[in-house]
Design an enzyme around this catalytic site. Structure first.
Site, short mmCIF file in Angstrom:
data_model
loop_
_atom_site.label_atom_id
_atom_site.label_comp_id
_atom_site.label_asym_id
_atom_site.label_seq_id
_atom_site.Cartn_x
_atom_site.Cartn_y
_atom_site.Cartn_z
CG LEU A 141 -2.57 -1.12 0.97
CD1 LEU A 141 -2.50 -0.89 1.93
CD2 LEU A 141 -2.91 -1.04 -0.05
CD GLU A 201 1.89 -6.08 5.52
OE1 GLU A 201 2.09 -4.95 6.30
OE2 GLU A 201 1.86 -6.28 4.24
NI NI Z 1 3.70 -3.18 2.34
#
Ligand code: NI
Length: 146
Positions: A89, A131
């Site tokens: 993102l 992550e």
């Molecule tokens: Ni990422």
């Protein structure tokens, strides 16, 4: 909804710190805002540094299951790896080929501070590794195959 920081925002390079106070009333709010933001942005994972928090927290949604991981650590990784195109993102619309172990075992805490263990493979393993990298200021471009 939280604002997702985009590369090359310096904050994305910061090493996040462990959550120590699980009674902090801001914690559940942050996690729920992160989940909402991830879903609104149609992401499958989001790490706290991407929304301007320096805590070691990430949320992941794979196969309709949302996982919240606090202070996650990779305990073991399979020797076998594969290459897959990863999005992020913080890099809207871009994809990068990244080689990662196909299976990982992860230890973390949940929102109430209880220990959790996750044995992941496939997409879940991939997203969790991506992550957890964010919590150390490591971005997908650092791992992308040139
Ligand atoms: Ni990422």
């Amino acid at each position: 909804m939280l604002k997702v920081l985009k590369y090359p925002d310096d904050f994305l390079r910061k090493k996040a710190r462990e959550v120590e106070d699980f009674k902090n009333p801001d914690l559940p709010r942050l996690v729920s805002d992160m989940v909402k933001t991830m879903e609104a942005e149609k992401g499958i994972g989001l790490a706290a540094p991407q929304v301007g928090s320096d805590l070691r927290i990430c949320v992941v949604r794979v196969d309709d299951t949302v996982h919240t991981l606090i202070n996650p650590k990779i305990k073991s990784s399979s020797r076998k790896k594969e290459i897959f195109e990863e999005g992020c993102l913080s890099f809207p619309g871009k994809f990068f080929p990244v080689e990662r172990p196909i299976k990982v075992k992860i230890k973390a805490r949940d929102l109430s501070g209880e220990k959790i263990k996750i044995k992941a493979n496939g997409l879940l393993a991939r997203v969790l590794q991506h992550e957890i990298d964010h919590l150390d200021g490591i971005l997908v471009i650092d791992r992308a195959i040139k």
